[in-house]
Design a protein around this motif. Structure first.
Motif, PDB file in Angstrom:
ATOM      1  N   GLU A  76       4.898 -12.590 -24.447  1.00  0.00           N
ATOM      2  CA  GLU A  76       6.021 -12.191 -23.566  1.00  0.00           C
ATOM      3  C   GLU A  76       6.927 -11.024 -24.199  1.00  0.00           C
ATOM      4  OE1 GLU A  76      10.101 -14.167 -21.952  1.00  0.00           O
ATOM      5  OE2 GLU A  76       8.280 -15.546 -22.014  1.00  0.00           O
ATOM      6  N   PHE A  77       7.325 -10.060 -23.290  1.00  0.00           N
ATOM      7  CA  PHE A  77       7.986  -8.731 -23.979  1.00  0.00           C
ATOM      8  C   PHE A  77       9.317  -8.535 -23.254  1.00  0.00           C
ATOM      9  CE2 PHE A  77       3.744  -8.176 -25.230  1.00  0.00           C
ATOM     10  CZ  PHE A  77       3.508  -7.466 -26.287  1.00  0.00           C
ATOM     11  N   ASP A  78      10.395  -8.107 -23.929  1.00  0.00           N
ATOM     12  CA  ASP A  78      11.657  -7.653 -23.262  1.00  0.00           C
ATOM     13  C   ASP A  78      11.212  -6.291 -22.989  1.00  0.00           C
ATOM     14  OD1 ASP A  78      12.990  -9.897 -23.646  1.00  0.00           O
ATOM     15  OD2 ASP A  78      13.738  -9.258 -25.842  1.00  0.00           O
ATOM     16  N   ASN A  79      11.733  -5.900 -21.635  1.00  0.00           N
ATOM     17  CA  ASN A  79      11.201  -4.754 -21.019  1.00  0.00           C
ATOM     18  C   ASN A  79      12.107  -4.049 -20.173  1.00  0.00           C
ATOM     19  OD1 ASN A  79       9.062  -2.679 -20.490  1.00  0.00           O
ATOM     20  ND2 ASN A  79       8.849  -3.732 -18.206  1.00  0.00           N
ATOM     21  N   ALA A  80      13.359  -3.770 -21.173  1.00  0.00           N
ATOM     22  CA  ALA A  80      14.498  -3.197 -20.555  1.00  0.00           C
ATOM     23  C   ALA A  80      14.437  -1.707 -20.042  1.00  0.00           C
ATOM     24  CB  ALA A  80      15.845  -3.363 -21.448  1.00  0.00           C
ATOM     25  N   GLN A  81      13.339  -0.969 -21.009  1.00  0.00           N
ATOM     26  CA  GLN A  81      13.152   0.241 -20.775  1.00  0.00           C
ATOM     27  C   GLN A  81      12.047   0.617 -19.801  1.00  0.00           C
ATOM     28  OE1 GLN A  81      12.415   2.265 -24.337  1.00  0.00           O
ATOM     29  NE2 GLN A  81      14.793   2.300 -24.939  1.00  0.00           N
ATOM     30  N   GLN A  82      11.410  -0.525 -19.317  1.00  0.00           N
ATOM     31  CA  GLN A  82      10.398  -0.458 -18.302  1.00  0.00           C
ATOM     32  C   GLN A  82       9.173   0.118 -18.726  1.00  0.00           C
ATOM     33  OE1 GLN A  82      11.782   0.072 -14.315  1.00  0.00           O
ATOM     34  NE2 GLN A  82      13.462  -1.312 -14.390  1.00  0.00           N
ATOM     35  N   LYS A  83       8.796   0.310 -20.092  1.00  0.00           N
ATOM     36  CA  LYS A  83       7.579   0.907 -20.417  1.00  0.00           C
ATOM     37  C   LYS A  83       6.397   0.311 -20.146  1.00  0.00           C
ATOM     38  CE  LYS A  83       9.662   3.635 -24.264  1.00  0.00           C
ATOM     39  NZ  LYS A  83       9.484   3.789 -25.634  1.00  0.00           N
ATOM     40  N   LEU A  84       6.244  -1.187 -20.019  1.00  0.00           N
ATOM     41  CA  LEU A  84       5.135  -1.869 -19.503  1.00  0.00           C
ATOM     42  C   LEU A  84       5.493  -2.181 -18.018  1.00  0.00           C
ATOM     43  CD1 LEU A  84       5.464  -4.397 -22.421  1.00  0.00           C
ATOM     44  CD2 LEU A  84       3.671  -2.910 -22.165  1.00  0.00           C
ATOM     45  N   TRP A  85       4.296  -2.066 -17.345  1.00  0.00           N
ATOM     46  CA  TRP A  85       4.129  -2.040 -15.959  1.00  0.00           C
ATOM     47  C   TRP A  85       3.145  -2.974 -15.532  1.00  0.00           C
ATOM     48  CZ3 TRP A  85       8.463  -0.109 -13.716  1.00  0.00           C
ATOM     49  CH2 TRP A  85       8.372   0.125 -12.575  1.00  0.00           C
ATOM     50  N   PRO A  86       3.370  -3.924 -14.650  1.00  0.00           N
ATOM     51  CA  PRO A  86       2.339  -4.691 -14.062  1.00  0.00           C
ATOM     52  C   PRO A  86       0.997  -4.042 -13.654  1.00  0.00           C
ATOM     53  CG  PRO A  86       4.307  -5.445 -13.089  1.00  0.00           C
ATOM     54  CD  PRO A  86       4.659  -4.148 -13.792  1.00  0.00           C
ATOM     55  N   GLY A  87      -0.203  -4.658 -14.217  1.00  0.00           N
ATOM     56  CA  GLY A  87      -1.537  -4.156 -13.905  1.00  0.00           C
ATOM     57  C   GLY A  87      -2.008  -3.011 -15.167  1.00  0.00           C
ATOM     58  N   GLN A  88      -1.136  -2.807 -16.125  1.00  0.00           N
ATOM     59  CA  GLN A  88      -1.491  -1.701 -16.891  1.00  0.00           C
ATOM     60  C   GLN A  88      -2.356  -2.351 -18.120  1.00  0.00           C
ATOM     61  OE1 GLN A  88       2.162  -0.388 -19.088  1.00  0.00           O
ATOM     62  NE2 GLN A  88       1.225   1.576 -19.580  1.00  0.00           N
ATOM     63  N   LEU A  89      -3.287  -1.487 -18.364  1.00  0.00           N
ATOM     64  CA  LEU A  89      -4.197  -1.756 -19.631  1.00  0.00           C
ATOM     65  C   LEU A  89      -3.521  -1.376 -21.025  1.00  0.00           C
ATOM     66  CD1 LEU A  89      -7.733  -1.434 -18.387  1.00  0.00           C
ATOM     67  CD2 LEU A  89      -6.472  -3.403 -18.382  1.00  0.00           C
ATOM     68  N   VAL A  90      -3.457  -2.269 -22.023  1.00  0.00           N
ATOM     69  CA  VAL A  90      -2.873  -1.836 -23.299  1.00  0.00           C
ATOM     70  C   VAL A  90      -3.768  -2.571 -24.241  1.00  0.00           C
ATOM     71  CG1 VAL A  90      -0.353  -1.643 -22.212  1.00  0.00           C
ATOM     72  CG2 VAL A  90      -1.313  -4.180 -23.261  1.00  0.00           C
ATOM     73  N   THR A  91      -3.242  -2.060 -25.578  1.00  0.00           N
ATOM     74  CA  THR A  91      -3.943  -2.272 -26.821  1.00  0.00           C
ATOM     75  C   THR A  91      -2.889  -3.385 -27.329  1.00  0.00           C
ATOM     76  OG1 THR A  91      -5.421  -0.583 -27.084  1.00  0.00           O
ATOM     77  CG2 THR A  91      -5.027  -1.982 -29.029  1.00  0.00           C
ATOM     78  N   VAL A  92      -3.564  -4.532 -27.745  1.00  0.00           N
ATOM     79  CA  VAL A  92      -2.522  -5.570 -28.202  1.00  0.00           C
ATOM     80  C   VAL A  92      -2.740  -5.887 -29.625  1.00  0.00           C
ATOM     81  CG1 VAL A  92      -1.719  -7.951 -28.330  1.00  0.00           C
ATOM     82  CG2 VAL A  92      -2.003  -6.668 -26.214  1.00  0.00           C
ATOM     83  N   LYS A  93      -1.735  -5.949 -30.632  1.00  0.00           N
ATOM     84  CA  LYS A  93      -1.915  -6.221 -31.884  1.00  0.00           C
ATOM     85  C   LYS A  93      -0.885  -7.234 -32.310  1.00  0.00           C
ATOM     86  CE  LYS A  93      -2.530  -3.043 -35.209  1.00  0.00           C
ATOM     87  NZ  LYS A  93      -2.059  -1.988 -36.269  1.00  0.00           N
ATOM     88  N   ILE A  94      -1.512  -8.299 -32.849  1.00  0.00           N
ATOM     89  CA  ILE A  94      -0.854  -9.606 -33.061  1.00  0.00           C
ATOM     90  C   ILE A  94      -0.692  -9.713 -34.562  1.00  0.00           C
ATOM     91  CG2 ILE A  94      -2.815 -11.119 -32.633  1.00  0.00           C
ATOM     92  CD1 ILE A  94      -0.891 -13.441 -31.899  1.00  0.00           C
TER      93      ILE A  94
END
Length: 386
Positions: A278-296
């Motif tokens: 789960e991410f805070d997304n106040a700047q709306q850089k993450l968008w539903p349906g977007q493909l991203v690289t995740v590093k945990i």
């Protein structure tokens, strides 16, 4: 001295002079090599620092709540109170539907309730009177029982009238469409004046929550024990989402979040397990349906010995590095404990050791080297980002 003998001596002297000049102009290969035996290389120092370990995967951005707004009553769309792309909150009025028919039905139900309540009141008064008359046998017991049944019948009728009013009020509330979630309004599919039906599957538009937002990703099943340990930890495991496949470029960082859950089963077909962050997304850089690289972040290696990836060389059966010792280099076997595109964690060397980072192709143990300038900028890339 005879002339012939003088000629021979002069010729011999000339030949000797020519040979000497030729030797100076073209010295033997051994002499040239001796002047250039030092191989130019670039070097770095082994750094000791705390290094977070990461596991990477490809994920997709998902909204925590996404709702298609549909009508729950048939009617004409009278007003649209929001615009496409507008941010709305829970309970905001989005649209209204013509409610005149439903209001008329509600008024009719209320009138019927008032009528039946009046009849019930009269029946209850008569029941009290009949009850007094039965004491001295002024009326028959049958008459009293019939009046009691009439009171119960009218009471049930009043309850039915009240239920009809409640149903009409519910239908009336459906004529005002309010947002069930906080989010962003999507592209609308209807305009004011259209007749809406409950059977319309397309709906008016969608409302999708943008902040906070989730990213779902998959990791190999071997990561399950690590994920279980992270999910039970007191502090949530840090997760970073990057645009594209570059998970090390700070310019492509879209957001910082935390691990929220892991799936309840492993995909037997792919041998992977799904997880969600789960991410805070106040700047709306993450968008539903977007493909991203995740590093945990899976661990924190404290006091690790780190070098750029270009330092470590692969031999026939092990990894090794070239360490500068005076003016020469020596081959040192090492173990690669962790690696990514930015740095390697190794063992077998000491902090501060000077290792060759460029020019290894011309080296072998004992080769003399010449260090060129300052260390390459790649040394800075090997520093752990805060």
């Amino acid at each position: 001295m005879p002339i012939a003998k003088k000629t021979l001596v002069s010729a011999a002297v000339l030949v000797a002079l020519a040979a000497t000049a030729l030797w100076f102009l073209n010295p033997p290969a051994t002499t040239r090599q001796a002047a250039h035996t030092a191989v130019p290389v670039r070097v770095v120092k082994v750094l000791q620092q705390d290094v977070p370990r990461y596991a990477s995967g490809i994920g997709s951005v998902l909204s925590l709540h996404s709702v298609v707004i549909r009508t729950q009553v048939d009617g004409i769309l009278t007003r649209l109170l929001v615009k496409e792309g507008q941010l709305v909150k829970v309970g905001d009025l989005l649209a209204t539907i013509d409610d005149r028919t439903i209001r008329a039905n509600l008024d009719q139900a209320r009138a019927q309730l008032a009528q039946n309540q009046a009849q019930l009141q009269v029946a209850q008064v008569n029941l009290k009177r009949y009850k007094l008359l039965t004491v001295d046998d002024g009326i028959s017991k049958q008459t009293y029982d019939q009046q009691l049944a009439l009171v119960n019948q009218l009471a049930a009728t009043v309850q039915g009238n009240q239920a009809a009013i409640d149903a009409a009020q519910v239908q009336l509330s459906y004529t005002q469409i309010r947002s069930p979630v906080s989010g962003r309004v999507g592209i609308r599919t209807v305009d004011e004046g259209n007749f809406l039906r409950m059977s319309d599957a397309q709906g008016l538009f969608s409302v999708t929550q943008i902040d906070p937002i989730a990213v779902e990703f998959s990791l190999p099943q071997q990561m399950l024990p690590t994920l279980q340990q992270l999910i039970r930890a007191q502090d949530p495991a840090a997760v970073k989402a990057y645009l594209g496949a570059d998970g090390n470029n700070p310019d492509t960082l879209l957001g910082n979040g935390h691990l929220s859950l892991i799936d309840n089963q492993i995909n037997a077909g792919t041998g992977t397990i799904r997880a969600k962050a789960e991410f805070d997304n106040a700047q709306q850089k993450l968008w539903p349906g977007q493909l991203v690289t995740v590093k945990i972040q899976t661990a924190l290696e404290q006091g690790a010995l780190t070098v750029p990836p270009t330092v470590v060389q692969r031999g026939l059966d092990q990894h090794f590095v070239f360490r500068v010792n005076g003016q020469q280099v020596e081959s040192v076997p090492v173990q690669v404990l962790y690696q990514d595109s930015g740095l390697n964690i190794i063992s077998g060397v000491q902090a501060g050791d000077v290792l060759v980072s460029d020019g290894q192709s011309r080296l072998k143990p004992g080769t003399q080297v010449q260090v060129l300038g300052d260390p390459l900028p790649v040394v800075q890339a090997a520093q752990v980002q805060p």
